[in-house]
Design a protein around this motif. Sequence first.
Motif, PDB file in Angstrom:
ATOM      1  N   ASP C 186      34.503  58.380  -0.471  1.00  0.00           N
ATOM      2  CA  ASP C 186      34.350  58.227  -1.921  1.00  0.00           C
ATOM      3  C   ASP C 186      35.053  59.340  -2.692  1.00  0.00           C
ATOM      4  N   MET C 187      35.024  60.539  -2.132  1.00  0.00           N
ATOM      5  CA  MET C 187      35.683  61.662  -2.798  1.00  0.00           C
ATOM      6  C   MET C 187      37.207  61.461  -2.765  1.00  0.00           C
ATOM      7  N   VAL C 189      38.774  58.549  -2.636  1.00  0.00           N
ATOM      8  CA  VAL C 189      39.091  57.476  -3.585  1.00  0.00           C
ATOM      9  C   VAL C 189      39.185  58.035  -5.004  1.00  0.00           C
ATOM     10  N   LEU C 190      38.221  58.881  -5.324  1.00  0.00           N
ATOM     11  CA  LEU C 190      38.147  59.471  -6.660  1.00  0.00           C
ATOM     12  C   LEU C 190      39.394  60.305  -6.951  1.00  0.00           C
ATOM     13  N   VAL C 191      39.765  61.098  -5.982  1.00  0.00           N
ATOM     14  CA  VAL C 191      40.909  61.986  -6.162  1.00  0.00           C
ATOM     15  C   VAL C 191      42.212  61.188  -6.160  1.00  0.00           C
ATOM     16  N   LYS C 193      42.887  58.349  -7.349  1.00  0.00           N
ATOM     17  CA  LYS C 193      43.201  57.732  -8.622  1.00  0.00           C
ATOM     18  C   LYS C 193      43.879  58.740  -9.561  1.00  0.00           C
ATOM     19  N   GLU C 194      43.322  59.940  -9.629  1.00  0.00           N
ATOM     20  CA  GLU C 194      43.919  60.948 -10.497  1.00  0.00           C
ATOM     21  C   GLU C 194      45.232  61.453  -9.915  1.00  0.00           C
ATOM     22  N   ILE C 225      35.253  67.515  -2.029  1.00  0.00           N
ATOM     23  CA  ILE C 225      35.906  67.337  -3.333  1.00  0.00           C
ATOM     24  C   ILE C 225      36.443  68.674  -3.838  1.00  0.00           C
ATOM     25  N   ASN C 226      35.779  69.757  -3.487  1.00  0.00           N
ATOM     26  CA  ASN C 226      36.319  71.066  -3.869  1.00  0.00           C
ATOM     27  C   ASN C 226      37.665  71.325  -3.198  1.00  0.00           C
ATOM     28  N   THR C 229      40.259  69.135  -4.904  1.00  0.00           N
ATOM     29  CA  THR C 229      40.608  69.707  -6.206  1.00  0.00           C
ATOM     30  C   THR C 229      41.558  70.873  -6.022  1.00  0.00           C
ATOM     31  N   LEU C 232      45.002  69.576  -5.209  1.00  0.00           N
ATOM     32  CA  LEU C 232      45.656  69.038  -6.409  1.00  0.00           C
ATOM     33  C   LEU C 232      46.172  70.172  -7.298  1.00  0.00           C
TER      34      LEU C 232
END
Lengths: 129, 127, 336
Positions: C186-187, C189-191, C193-194, C225-226, C229, C232
């Motif tokens: 899920d993390m 997928v979230l990343v 998209k951005e 997710i960290n 991030t 990115l």
Amino acid sequence: MSEPIRVLIVDDEERFRSTLVKLLASRGMTAAAAGSGEEALEVLAREPFDVILLDVRMPGMGGMKALPRIKELRPEAEVLALTGHASVDIASEMIAKGAADYLLKPCPLDELLDGIRAAFDRGRARKPQ
Amino acid sequence: MKLLLIDDERDFIETMEKRFKFRKIDVTAAGSGAQALEILGREEFDVAILDVRMPGMDGLDTLKEIKKRHPLMEVIMLTGHGSVESGARGMSLGAYDYVLKPVDFSVLLDKVEMAYERKLLNVAKNA
Amino acid sequence: MSGNSSTSRKTPDPVPASGTSPPLGDKRAVPGLALYTVLVPVLAGAAVLTAAACAPAMGVFLAVLTLALTAWSARRLAGLAGRAEGERCLLTAKLMQSQKLAAVGELSSGIAHEINNPLAIISQEAELCGALVEAKGAMDPELADCLAEIARQVARGRDITRRLLDFSRKMEPVTQLESLDRAVEDMVVLVEKEARLRNVNVIRRYDPDAPRLLIDVPLLRQAVINLLTNALDALEEKDQAGGEEAHGTIVVSTWRSGPGEAAITVADDGPGVARENLARVFHPFFTTKPPGKGTGLGLSITHNIVERMGGRMEVVSEPGQGAAFTIHLPLKGETP
């Protein structure tokens, strides 16, 4: 005109208390201050307040210990924890002990005023007419 | 298990409600963060599904308040637009998961069940 | 893309020395020791006895042979001892690093609590100042701007302390059996998209027989997710540094990093971490970003989360070619 909201500030930082008393007064509230849990209980024994801003960590009796005794003494008063001690665990413990909310210092004045008004309204709604 | 659905989109709520009820899950709907908190003040829930973008109190603010008041309740965040920053914040505020919409119902159901299991484990631990 | 960047992509072979578990070396040394302590002395003794019984020429040959044998043996022994010492040093260094990070974490959350009180006083004094000047009808735009700036800087300080206080969440991990890729997907997928909006490709390299492990699922997601991030952000830095159209790549892999251990690696082909900074990337406040952009807490919080889950973190980077961050997790409760 409705009665001004009576606020008691319980905090061990003298300057924090005195300035906040002036700020709340400038926004049409009546404010008093106490420097510790013990002092707060003394003041509360003498006069009632609508909303109590309570710091968690103070020398002597801290907020965590004072809260149940404040609630016992003045069950009608709403307690807002206002503290620099940010911890989810402490927040939920304070709320479980009866605090209406947990606000983190530094808290912008408008947010604090909103919090005080919300707590006041909540107290009103709870009170049987 | 008691499930709370928090979303301002009527259609979404109605469809979800039906589908969860069909699975015999006790589900309640709230149209806003404020309404959710009000309901939570009266009743205890195990898991919430919370939309990130709502007018008024947004999903992250609602999550923060929920975690302050009901730390053992698990919250699954739903978002239509993936924002990494919002996701990272949501997870650090104690969300169970942060899911991009549209999400397959069976996948969501699975997550709800995992979140419920976690809540029970947490309750047992704190007993 | 250069051939070099593929080294950071093919992550599952990071840092040779620290990547393998140290006890393995000790076990291998045991049969070796028998060779040096039993076999070599016996051979030497046999050679001396044989030399006494046979022709002088043969004796010289045997003496030379014994000399060579003992010299070789001594060298190997010394080498073994040195390696064991080296491993012990590495272990001690790792332990100290982790203790240091824990201490720094505790210290910073303590400081954050303390700093919130003066911040609160500063913000109130500024508010009162404004109210007093306003009451006198003497507020001018410049003064109003000054007061607003104080409020902004207080808010900035508050953001930092709030982030630091993520350290102090003491909730015990609650473990559930979950497969690694499901916990992180899920993390990703979230990343993803951005990332697409920023011209960054996200590649999944999930282990098809990903083990299920007993893990605090949301805590692991937070760590992942960290890292995403962070990757990115690293690619954004590269984007700004290099003028040409940059296509970054993030590779998320799950793999077995050893017996009883599973791992997740998040690798990017951004600017990487300078060698002198490698040891510091997990320190709170360590950041290479310009002031005001990022507090440098993301990785240290992640490190902290991973330790709470009983795992460990590792970073491999070739400056200019990217960085790979790996979370190693113990395989407790794996279903066969």
